[in-house]
Design a protein around this motif. Sequence first.
Motif, short mmCIF file in Angstrom:
data_model
loop_
_atom_site.label_atom_id
_atom_site.label_comp_id
_atom_site.label_asym_id
_atom_site.label_seq_id
_atom_site.Cartn_x
_atom_site.Cartn_y
_atom_site.Cartn_z
N PRO A 123 -19.68 63.72 32.01
CA PRO A 123 -20.82 64.42 31.40
C PRO A 123 -20.36 65.33 30.26
O PRO A 123 -19.20 65.74 30.19
CB PRO A 123 -21.41 65.23 32.56
N ARG A 166 -28.70 68.97 34.98
CA ARG A 166 -29.22 68.03 34.01
C ARG A 166 -28.12 67.16 33.40
O ARG A 166 -28.27 65.95 33.27
CB ARG A 166 -29.96 68.79 32.90
N ALA A 167 -26.99 67.77 33.04
CA ALA A 167 -25.89 67.00 32.45
C ALA A 167 -25.31 66.01 33.45
O ALA A 167 -24.92 64.89 33.08
CB ALA A 167 -24.81 67.96 31.94
N LYS A 170 -27.75 63.01 33.89
CA LYS A 170 -27.72 62.18 32.70
C LYS A 170 -26.46 61.33 32.65
O LYS A 170 -26.50 60.15 32.25
CB LYS A 170 -27.80 63.08 31.46
N LYS A 174 -25.56 56.59 33.48
CA LYS A 174 -24.78 55.68 32.65
C LYS A 174 -23.69 54.94 33.45
O LYS A 174 -22.97 54.13 32.89
CB LYS A 174 -24.13 56.46 31.50
#
Length: 202
Positions: A123, A166-167, A170, A174
């Motif tokens: 991240p 949040r990071a 996210k 991926k």
Amino acid sequence: MNYLRVLIGAGLAALVTTGLFYLMPLLIEMADKTLDEKPATKIADITMPDREIEANLKEAKPDKPDDPEEPPPDLDQPEIDDVDVNPDAVNMSPNMSTNVNIGLGNGLGGADGEYLPIVKVAPMYPRRANSRGIEGYCTVEYTVTKSGSIKDPVPVDCQPKGYFERASVKAALKFKYKPRVIDGEAIDVLGVQNRFTYELEK
């Protein structure tokens, strides 16, 4: 009374008109005679030569390029068997580091190690935490689908709260996995966890 005014006006107009007729020849006789004696200036005649205008309706077209003698050779596509992404190389943030720890979670025992991580993305360090010098970690739980993608990531344990959730979510979206296969059929794996550690470089 009105007829009398009309007659008087008509008589005066006739007198004025008659006076003008006698006055105009008198003024002509009194004019300067030397103006008429000056020779007249003749303006030269301008003649344009006759020219024939030719219209060029034929345009020269460029020559057609020659066809190549041989087509370019086909490039062989490289075969990629295993993909291993280094999370340290993916994270480009200066003066900070994040570690990705892969946990098997509750969906798989020690003997059932069929699903494996293929792509791991570190991240980005949150700007607010970086500016305040805050370090910490965040554990994200999600489901590995039949296609190896990530579904429903949820932060379950993050310290300090409000900085890294949040990071981490996210980055987890991926991730790519080799799915778990049982009896020749891929299945979803629930409860897979990853812990992201956020540390500033000293």
